[in-house]
Design an enzyme around this catalytic site. Structure first.
Site, PDB file in Angstrom:
ATOM      1  N   GLU A 179       0.836  -1.217   0.000  1.00 38.83           N
ATOM      2  CA  GLU A 179       0.000   0.000   0.000  1.00 38.83           C
ATOM      3  C   GLU A 179       0.867   1.262   0.000  1.00 38.83           C
ATOM      4  O   GLU A 179       0.821   2.083   0.914  1.00 38.83           O
ATOM      5  CB  GLU A 179      -0.952  -0.010   1.196  1.00 38.83           C
ATOM      6  CG  GLU A 179      -2.008  -1.100   1.095  1.00 38.83           C
ATOM      7  CD  GLU A 179      -3.067  -1.052   2.184  1.00 38.83           C
ATOM      8  OE1 GLU A 179      -4.186  -1.516   1.925  1.00 38.83           O
ATOM      9  OE2 GLU A 179      -2.786  -0.564   3.298  1.00 38.83           O
ATOM     10  N   GLU A 371      -5.530  -8.121  -0.936  1.00 38.66           N
ATOM     11  CA  GLU A 371      -6.253  -7.896   0.323  1.00 38.66           C
ATOM     12  C   GLU A 371      -7.711  -7.603   0.006  1.00 38.66           C
ATOM     13  O   GLU A 371      -8.000  -6.751  -0.826  1.00 38.66           O
ATOM     14  CB  GLU A 371      -5.683  -6.712   1.120  1.00 38.66           C
ATOM     15  CG  GLU A 371      -4.325  -6.949   1.725  1.00 38.66           C
ATOM     16  CD  GLU A 371      -3.844  -5.766   2.566  1.00 38.66           C
ATOM     17  OE1 GLU A 371      -4.695  -5.070   3.182  1.00 38.66           O
ATOM     18  OE2 GLU A 371      -2.625  -5.533   2.621  1.00 38.66           O
TER      19      GLU A 371
END
Length: 473
Positions: A179, A371
């Protein structure tokens, strides 16, 4: 049609949210160890509160987490029982290079990950390894001020070279930074950055971002030299922004919000800074120092695939002049058409399909969902069993939309790993009660409990999803 025959089903975790054993096996302190649960957490992870050592009166959940360090064999056996084809985990930088700038790697740390990888391979589970998942040696934060310093690229290069050589032929899929866009909202957690009074925060952030982008390209180059069969990807916290209304100003606000995140992948996938970002950085007088060598490196070493997390969509409004909520750290306007989780994140399965299409249309490279999951309050019975139909429903709807993106829209998708196949510490809040897993772990927010593992209802459901390659939902 459906998913490809070799579709990689599995689950994803991060070292700091699962391993514990923060001071064992030669490991030293990392930024993620110093993020407390409670009212000071956001001030710390955002770099507004400078914390470089443990403070009295705070509880630090990553210290012991769920003790995966000592229980990895038990946990991987449970993943294998579900039929995992892939397991995404991350490396704790300070297990390999405790101070970050050490000349020699820590053999005990390397051995731990070698054992973990071998345990996966024993069950025919592909390791998908994130090199850096919100993980930065605290020694480098103290000495160099985090990723703001170009010197960090050299230390990262040393780390990746060590990993690629040691695990050559064993790991086929790598991710450079988890991320990467989280540096915009949680710069201490994302990049070891903290700020002194009067500093230009945005300028420092973008210089650090540039160094991470260069480091990512270097890792890509090094992997291709060491193990040309392996693939390397970038990783984005995704979830498309919608305009609140058809008002053109709201539509443009959504474009701007999406660009804030897509900028990172524009560079990692296309190999150069997009013009909209250069214009913005020049306008704000915060353009980072970019060398000609940097430009060449970025252009010649783009990623093989694009991975991302998706939990919810978000909503933008011109000037954000109404109440904002946080969704996975990113601000958003409330969407009146959606239901929300216990943590006030919008539940938007169609938004998952929209995001998949948006990313694939933009880059035309294989995607990997690394995710996706539901953080919820689970109430176990006396045996640790949780009747989590709400989680099954969330995942069922999301997988169905993912399947539509592949089958109906033609998105090229490599695999899907749910976030938190086993309960772990939340990155955003530091809580344990925000549970994602198919496996319940007996531990509360403050470390109390036996750490006993037990299967939830969703365990067998996901097992059947994998067994049927997504046909049984």
């Amino acid at each position: 049609m459906g998913f490809r025959k070799d579709f990689l089903w599995g689950g994803a975790t991060a070292a700091n949210q699962i391993e514990g054993a923060y001071n064992e096996g030669g490991r030293a302190l990392a930024n993620v160890d110093l993020c407390p649960i409670g009212i000071n957490r956001f001030a710390v992870i955002s770099g507004r509160k400078k914390v470089l050592e443990f403070e009295e009166g705070e509880f630090y959940p990553a210290k012991n987490s769920i003790d995966h360090y000592h229980r990895y064999k038990e946990d991987i056996a449970l993943f294998a029982e579900m039929g995992f084809k892939v397991y995404r985990f991350s490396i704790a930088w300070t297990r390999i290079y405790p101070n970050g700038d050490d000349e020699i790697p820590n053999e005990e740390g390397l051995k731990f990950y070698e054992n973990l990888i071998n345990e996966c391979l024993k069950y025919n589970i592909e390791p998908l390894v994130t090199i850096t998942h919100f993980d930065f040696p605290i020694n480098l934060a103290k000495k160099y001020g985090g990723w703001r310093n170009r010197k960090i690229i050299e230390f990262y290069e040393r780390l990746v070279k060590t990993l690629f050589i040691r695990f050559n032929g064993k790991v086929k899929y790598w991710l450079t930074f988890n991320e990467i866009n989280v540096i915009l909202v949680a710069p201490f957690m994302g990049a070891g950055l903290y700020f002194e009074e009067g500093e230009n925060i945005e300028k420092i952030q973008y210089q650090a971002i540039h160094h991470e982008l260069v480091a990512s390209a270097k890792a890509t180059k090094i992997l291709r030299e060491i193990d040309s069969d392996a693939k390397i990807g970038c990783m984005l916290a995704a979830g498309s922004y919608y305009p609140l209304t058809p008002k053109p100003e709201d539509v443009f606000a959504a474009i701007e919000e999406n660009r804030k995140s897509y900028f990172f992948v524009d560079v990692q996938s296309r190999g150069y800074y997009p013009r909209y970002k250069l214009k913005e950085l020049e306008r704000k007088n915060i353009l980072p120092e970019i060398t000609e060598e940097d430009k060449k490196l970025l252009f010649e070493n783009t990623v093989d695939f694009i991975s991302f997390s998706y939990y919810s969509s978000k909503v933008a409004k011109y000037k954000n002049d109404i109440e904002l909520k946080n969704s996975n750290l990113f601000s958003t306007v409330k969407n009146p058409y959606l239901k929300y989780t216990d943590w006030d994140w919008a539940i938007d399965p169609l938004g998952f399909r929209i995001t998949l299409n948006e990313i694939y249309d933009r880059y035309q490279k294989p995607l990997f969902v690394v995710e996706n999951g539901l953080g919820a309050i689970d109430v176990p019975d006396e045996n640790g069993y949780v009747d989590d139909d709400y989680r099954i429903d969330y995942l069922r709807q999301h997988i169905k939309n993912m399947k539509d993106a592949v089958e109906l829209d033609g998105v090229d998708l490599l695999g899907y790993t749910t976030w938190g196949p086993i309960d772990l510490v939340s990155a955003g809040t530091g809580e344990m009660k925000k549970r994602y897993g198919f496996i319940y772990v007996d531990r509360d927010n403050y470390g109390n409990g036996t750490l006993k593992r037990s299967k939830k209802k969703s365990f067998n459901w996901y097992k059947n999803v994998i067994l049927s390659n997504g046909e049984y939902l």
